[in-house]
Design an enzyme around this catalytic site. Structure first.
Site, PDB file in Angstrom:
ATOM      1  N   LEU A   1      -7.058 -33.589 -32.209  1.00  3.23           N
ATOM      2  CA  LEU A   1      -7.728 -34.622 -33.020  1.00  3.23           C
ATOM      3  C   LEU A   1      -6.707 -35.671 -33.453  1.00  3.23           C
ATOM      4  CD1 LEU A   1     -10.270 -32.730 -35.293  1.00  3.23           C
ATOM      5  CD2 LEU A   1     -10.727 -34.158 -33.305  1.00  3.23           C
TER       6      LEU A   1
ATOM      7  N   LYS B   1       6.644 -43.359 -15.473  1.00  3.93           N
ATOM      8  CA  LYS B   1       6.577 -42.708 -16.781  1.00  3.93           C
ATOM      9  C   LYS B   1       7.999 -42.375 -17.190  1.00  3.93           C
ATOM     10  CE  LYS B   1       2.948 -41.008 -19.258  1.00  3.93           C
ATOM     11  NZ  LYS B   1       1.560 -41.475 -19.260  1.00  3.93           N
TER      12      LYS B   1
ATOM     13  N   ASP C   1      -7.078 -28.227 -33.512  1.00 11.44           N
ATOM     14  CA  ASP C   1      -5.787 -28.930 -33.486  1.00 11.44           C
ATOM     15  C   ASP C   1      -4.741 -27.965 -34.049  1.00 11.44           C
ATOM     16  OD1 ASP C   1      -4.992 -32.232 -33.426  1.00 11.44           O
ATOM     17  OD2 ASP C   1      -3.535 -30.838 -34.296  1.00 11.44           O
TER      18      ASP C   1
ATOM     19  N   ASP D   1       3.357 -43.237 -25.714  1.00 11.63           N
ATOM     20  CA  ASP D   1       2.818 -41.987 -25.171  1.00 11.63           C
ATOM     21  C   ASP D   1       3.040 -40.926 -26.240  1.00 11.63           C
ATOM     22  OD1 ASP D   1       2.358 -39.582 -23.454  1.00 11.63           O
ATOM     23  OD2 ASP D   1       2.355 -41.035 -21.847  1.00 11.63           O
TER      24      ASP D   1
END
Ligand code: NAD
Ligand code: PPY
Length: 358
Positions: free
Chosen positions: A185, A80, A207, A120
């Protein structure tokens, strides 16, 4: 937190650091394992309080990628990367973003294919297109640019499989009239909300961006305050924002029957799964529930799978979770432990590093 203590307690292969003096940005690329093949995992572009915090995030996320690749039977290892903006830094303007991505492309080139990246948090297919003009080691470019596009749809499909498997294990039956609380969301969370609404679930959503909650009005969703995500009663909690939602005190008081979501590292440490197990809360380990995105990126771009094959493999997430739930019950261990054991067995069986064919 110090970089020395983060790295000396981490069991990964290597961590590569670079500082850009002009922007104050740190780049961290963590390669946890190349045992099953070259390491792969997304690039996170966000603010961190320190370089050590960025390294801690990259290393823990890279470890989860190794487990994810193994449980999904993908011929890659775990890695990552993080492009760490200074704390409180304003959003980078276009030129700065371009500069950071160019530097990151050079980082990837220097690693010569030991690590492949993808989107990501904070990066998108458009960013992979920019990387892809300067390095071959970027998955998830737009389809027009020769990539497989966003992985969000497949991740959401996989999370939905996980939610259903988890509901079954928690004896909730189908999702009809069950209450799901979806935190976040974004690209994945909103799609999971749509799939759950189609299955007749009642939705609570939250959210940080109220406009995102408004996009779920048409699904009959009720918006709640972001601070209430772990204190609001629901049947299934579905974390689709950032990691670290559930720490020890939170685990002791969560008012839900089950947890399954897209976020990586939902638990602040793996032992928290023992508390959930003691409380009878069914937990779908995140690196299993959210592996649909990896199946999409690696399946399409490395293994040459059709979209139908990718979807079939994503549906297998339900069987994998059933195996994990059965083993957890049989051996009296947490679902996280059972998932780690399954991944470890697959890692032990891995042969020489696979060729990515690219
Ligand atoms: P995204 O950035 O599109 O959406 C994340 C949403 O969460 C945003 O709307 C944001 O405002 C919201 N959010 C952030 N912090 C919050 C908080 N504290 N409370 C409420 N809302 C909050 O990201 P995404 O692509 O939908 O991914 C969601 C999660 O799933 C991420 O953690 C990501 O790492 C993980 N994941 C994504 C994929 C993928 O294919 N996209 C694959 C595996 C894992
Ligand atoms: C994740 O699933 O957490 C990712 O980072 C996505 C990914 C998967 C495989 C290669 C690159 C990015």
């Amino acid at each position: 937190m110090h970089i020395e203590s983060v790295l000396s307690t981490w069991e990964g292969e290597s961590c590569h650091l670079r500082h850009d003096r002009e922007t104050g940005v740190w780049f961290a690329i963590a390669i946890h394992s190349t045992h099953r093949g070259p390491a792969a995992g997304g690039t996170r572009l966000m603010s961190y309080i320190s370089a050590a915090a960025a390294v801690a995030d990259a290393t823990r996320l890279a470890t989860a990628m190794t487990l994810k690749m193994a449980v999904a039977d993908l011929p890659m290892g775990g890695g990552k990367s993080v492009i760490a903006l200074p704390a409180e830094a304003p959003r980078p303007d276009l030129a700065t973003r371009q500069r950071l991505l160019t530097l990151h492309a050079h980082n990837l080139e220097r690693l010569g294919g030991q690590y492949w990246t993808g989107p990501d948090i904070g990066t998108s297919s458009a960013d992979m297109d920019i990387l892809g003009r300067q390095t071959r080691y970027a998955f998830g470019r737009a389809t027009e640019a020769g990539g497989s596009g966003s992985s969000a749809e497949e991740t959401a499909q996989g999370v939905f499989e996980a939610v259903q498997a988890t509901a079954h294990e928690a004896r909730l039956g189908t999702l009809a009239d069950r209450t799901l609380l979806i935190q976040g969301l974004g690209a994945v969370g909103l799609r999971v909300a749509e799939l759950a609404a189609d299955a007749g679930a009642r939705l609570l959503v939250t959210d940080l961006d109220p406009d995102r909650c408004a996009t779920a009005d048409r699904l009959g969703a009720k918006a709640i305050n972001p601070t209430e995500a772990t204190t609001t009663e629901c049947d299934i909690l579905v974390p689709c924002a950032t990691g670290g939602l559930i720490d020890t005190p939170t685990a002791h008081r969560l008012p839900c029957a089950a947890i399954a979501g897209a976020a990586n590292n939902i638990l602040t440490n793996p032992e928290i799964a023992d508390i959930l197990q003691e409380r009878g809360i069914v937990y779908a380990p995140d690196f299993v529930a959210n592996c649909g995105g990896a199946i999409h990126l690696i399946g399409r771009e490395v293994l040459g799978w059709s979209a139908d094959n990718v979807r079939a493999r994503t549906r297998n997430i339900r069987d994998t979770l059933d195996t994990i739930f059965t083993n957890a019950r049989r051996y009296g261990i947490s679902t996280e432990r059972a998932a780690h054991d399954l991944a470890a067995a697959k890692l032990a069986r891995a042969e020489a590093p696979a060729d990515t064919g690219q």
